[in-house]
Motif scaffolding. Structure first.
Motif, PDB file in Angstrom:
ATOM      1  N   MET A 133      37.983  37.408  32.436  1.00  0.00           N
ATOM      2  CA  MET A 133      39.299  37.643  32.705  1.00  0.00           C
ATOM      3  C   MET A 133      39.516  39.266  32.739  1.00  0.00           C
ATOM      4  SD  MET A 133      42.028  36.202  32.360  1.00  0.00           S
ATOM      5  CE  MET A 133      43.841  36.602  32.480  1.00  0.00           C
ATOM      6  N   ALA A 134      38.491  40.100  32.188  1.00  0.00           N
ATOM      7  CA  ALA A 134      38.795  41.351  32.600  1.00  0.00           C
ATOM      8  C   ALA A 134      38.414  41.754  34.045  1.00  0.00           C
ATOM      9  CB  ALA A 134      37.725  42.488  31.646  1.00  0.00           C
ATOM     10  N   ALA A 135      37.452  41.203  34.676  1.00  0.00           N
ATOM     11  CA  ALA A 135      37.144  41.226  36.093  1.00  0.00           C
ATOM     12  C   ALA A 135      38.466  40.818  36.738  1.00  0.00           C
ATOM     13  CB  ALA A 135      36.168  40.649  36.439  1.00  0.00           C
ATOM     14  N   TYR A 136      39.099  39.573  36.564  1.00  0.00           N
ATOM     15  CA  TYR A 136      40.468  39.167  37.105  1.00  0.00           C
ATOM     16  C   TYR A 136      41.225  40.174  37.070  1.00  0.00           C
ATOM     17  CZ  TYR A 136      44.997  36.744  37.279  1.00  0.00           C
ATOM     18  OH  TYR A 136      46.236  36.538  37.393  1.00  0.00           O
ATOM     19  N   MET A 137      41.584  40.974  35.848  1.00  0.00           N
ATOM     20  CA  MET A 137      42.735  41.943  35.635  1.00  0.00           C
ATOM     21  C   MET A 137      42.480  43.131  36.688  1.00  0.00           C
ATOM     22  SD  MET A 137      43.078  41.710  31.457  1.00  0.00           S
ATOM     23  CE  MET A 137      44.225  42.753  31.158  1.00  0.00           C
ATOM     24  N   VAL A 138      41.251  43.523  36.769  1.00  0.00           N
ATOM     25  CA  VAL A 138      40.961  44.868  37.577  1.00  0.00           C
ATOM     26  C   VAL A 138      41.334  44.266  38.924  1.00  0.00           C
ATOM     27  CG1 VAL A 138      39.160  46.006  38.595  1.00  0.00           C
ATOM     28  CG2 VAL A 138      39.363  45.608  35.998  1.00  0.00           C
ATOM     29  N   ALA A 139      40.999  43.362  39.498  1.00  0.00           N
ATOM     30  CA  ALA A 139      41.187  42.831  40.887  1.00  0.00           C
ATOM     31  C   ALA A 139      42.423  42.435  41.257  1.00  0.00           C
ATOM     32  CB  ALA A 139      40.023  41.703  41.308  1.00  0.00           C
ATOM     33  N   GLU A 140      43.225  41.532  40.388  1.00  0.00           N
ATOM     34  CA  GLU A 140      44.106  40.973  40.747  1.00  0.00           C
ATOM     35  C   GLU A 140      45.487  41.831  39.881  1.00  0.00           C
ATOM     36  OE1 GLU A 140      44.438  38.326  42.793  1.00  0.00           O
ATOM     37  OE2 GLU A 140      42.202  38.258  42.579  1.00  0.00           O
ATOM     38  N   LEU A 141      45.376  42.354  38.942  1.00  0.00           N
ATOM     39  CA  LEU A 141      46.733  42.901  38.378  1.00  0.00           C
ATOM     40  C   LEU A 141      46.414  44.539  38.320  1.00  0.00           C
ATOM     41  CD1 LEU A 141      46.903  40.830  34.932  1.00  0.00           C
ATOM     42  CD2 LEU A 141      48.025  40.524  37.155  1.00  0.00           C
ATOM     43  N   GLU A 142      45.619  45.084  39.164  1.00  0.00           N
ATOM     44  CA  GLU A 142      45.287  46.485  39.334  1.00  0.00           C
ATOM     45  C   GLU A 142      45.116  47.331  38.041  1.00  0.00           C
ATOM     46  OE1 GLU A 142      48.235  48.057  42.133  1.00  0.00           O
ATOM     47  OE2 GLU A 142      47.561  46.691  43.913  1.00  0.00           O
ATOM     48  N   CYS A 143      44.377  46.663  37.050  1.00  0.00           N
ATOM     49  CA  CYS A 143      44.110  47.503  35.863  1.00  0.00           C
ATOM     50  C   CYS A 143      42.791  48.303  36.219  1.00  0.00           C
ATOM     51  CB  CYS A 143      43.998  46.535  34.922  1.00  0.00           C
ATOM     52  SG  CYS A 143      45.536  45.572  34.412  1.00  0.00           S
ATOM     53  N   SER A 144      42.978  49.222  35.208  1.00  0.00           N
ATOM     54  CA  SER A 144      41.483  49.958  35.099  1.00  0.00           C
ATOM     55  C   SER A 144      40.600  49.099  34.190  1.00  0.00           C
ATOM     56  CB  SER A 144      41.406  51.351  34.673  1.00  0.00           C
ATOM     57  OG  SER A 144      41.971  51.301  33.448  1.00  0.00           O
ATOM     58  N   ARG A 145      39.254  49.228  34.215  1.00  0.00           N
ATOM     59  CA  ARG A 145      38.449  48.444  33.299  1.00  0.00           C
ATOM     60  C   ARG A 145      38.743  48.793  31.939  1.00  0.00           C
ATOM     61  NH1 ARG A 145      35.358  44.074  33.669  1.00  0.00           N
ATOM     62  NH2 ARG A 145      34.872  44.713  35.835  1.00  0.00           N
ATOM     63  N   HIS A 146      39.206  50.026  31.553  1.00  0.00           N
ATOM     64  CA  HIS A 146      39.424  50.418  30.310  1.00  0.00           C
ATOM     65  C   HIS A 146      40.712  49.864  29.881  1.00  0.00           C
ATOM     66  CE1 HIS A 146      39.793  52.777  26.808  1.00  0.00           C
ATOM     67  NE2 HIS A 146      40.969  53.002  27.013  1.00  0.00           N
TER      68      HIS A 146
END
Length: 329
Positions: A64-77
């Protein structure tokens, strides 16, 4: 400014008088903050649902974290923090309810580090009327499950130091870290690495090769609870008993700073002993035997202190706190 006219908020013109303009603007900004907090709360609920239904698999992401980074433009942190808080709120119903009612994300994020179902009401009451930055400082030094009235643990307090450097310096930094780990015989933590760099940069030496204590800091001790605080430029940090004892191993005692007639400073390690030990160890922070055994420099200087037969005498004064100038060895 604020001389009357029209303010456009969310596409709707709002005509206000001169006397009411600043109040309307303030209310509009507060309204945006409330909406943002509610949206943040809703986002965390959706993230939990997406993780439970494995939404990220539908789009080819491993987590889910990888999804957020790629799809929601979040940083990993940011992604990891949002998921952490979302999971914590499952067991914190009151904080979750306040979050949905407009408690800010920053406050919720910090509260989830320390609050439990038994203590969340107490922490919510403690942060009443306090901004997000103050809440961040309030929770430092507290473990999860501790109460606001408990004593802070200095070992749990960490500060973040950021560096912006060119790529060439980044390569040098990595090379330096590998060299420092090799010298220590193990991987140094960020704190240990920073401590060693500061010691080497601040180590003064005279032409004769005699070195003074690594660097001078002010340490205050409470006569009642015996807690110690380290005073630096613009900061005051509580230190644990082990750190205070280590400082005493290599220190210059100047006595009570409130004394109108201070006496001469006293060294915990006599200058001849310090010079002899430094020459014997070839001015290295640790000998080869100490590196193999994993012992620290404190052993060397404690032996030097014992060899010099120096006794530390506690300062006595009528003030609540006694101040000494010490060094970390």
């Amino acid at each position: 400014m604020f001389d009357g006219g029209t303010i456009v908020i969310e596409g709707l013109p709002l005509t206000v008088s001169r006397d009411e303009a600043w109040m309307e603007l303030h209310a509009a900004l507060q309204g945006v903050g409330v909406k943002r907090a509610k949206l943040d709360a809703r986002e965390l609920e959706l993230l939990l649902e997406g993780e439970e239904t494995r939404l990220f698999r539908r789009l080819g992401h491993p987590t889910m974290a990888a999804y957020m980074v790629a799809e929601l433009e979040c940083s990993r942190h940011t992604a990891n923090e949002k998921l952490r808080v979302a999971h914590e709120l499952v067991d914190l119903p009151e904080i979750a309810r306040r979050f949905r009612a407009a408690l800010s994300w920053k406050k919720v994020r910090e509260l989830t580090r320390v609050a439990t179902a038994e203590t969340e009401d107490e922490w919510l009451e403690a942060i009443r009327g306090v901004d997000g930055a103050q809440v961040q400082q309030m929770v430092k030094g507290f473990a999860e499950g501790t109460r606001r009235t408990d004593r802070r643990d200095p070992d749990l307090i960490e500060e973040v130091i950021g560096l912006r450097v060119p790529p060439v310096i980044e390569a040098l930094w990595r090379q330096m870290r590998v060299a420092m780990d090799g010298e220590a015989g193990r991987g140094l933590s960020d704190g240990e690495l920073a401590e060693q760099l500061c010691k080497r940069a601040l180590l003064p030496a005279t032409e004769s090769g005699h070195s003074r204590p690594l660097f001078q800091i002010a340490v205050t001790t409470c006569r009642v609870c015996k807690c110690a605080e380290q005073v630096g430029p613009g900061v005051v940090n509580e230190i644990n008993a082990a750190a205070f004892e280590r400082a005493l191993c290599d220190a210059v005692f100047v006595g009570d700073l409130d004394d109108e007639h201070p006496g001469r400073a006293q060294w915990s390690i006599p200058a001849p002993t310090r010079r002899a030990v430094a020459i014997r160890d070839r001015f290295c922070s640790r000998t080869r035997a100490a590196r193999r055994s994993g012992s620290s420099r404190r052993i060397t200087w404690c032996r030097a202190r014992k060899a010099g037969r120096m006794r530390h005498r506690t300062s006595h004064c009528s003030a609540t706190r006694t101040t000494r100038i010490c060094t970390t060895g």
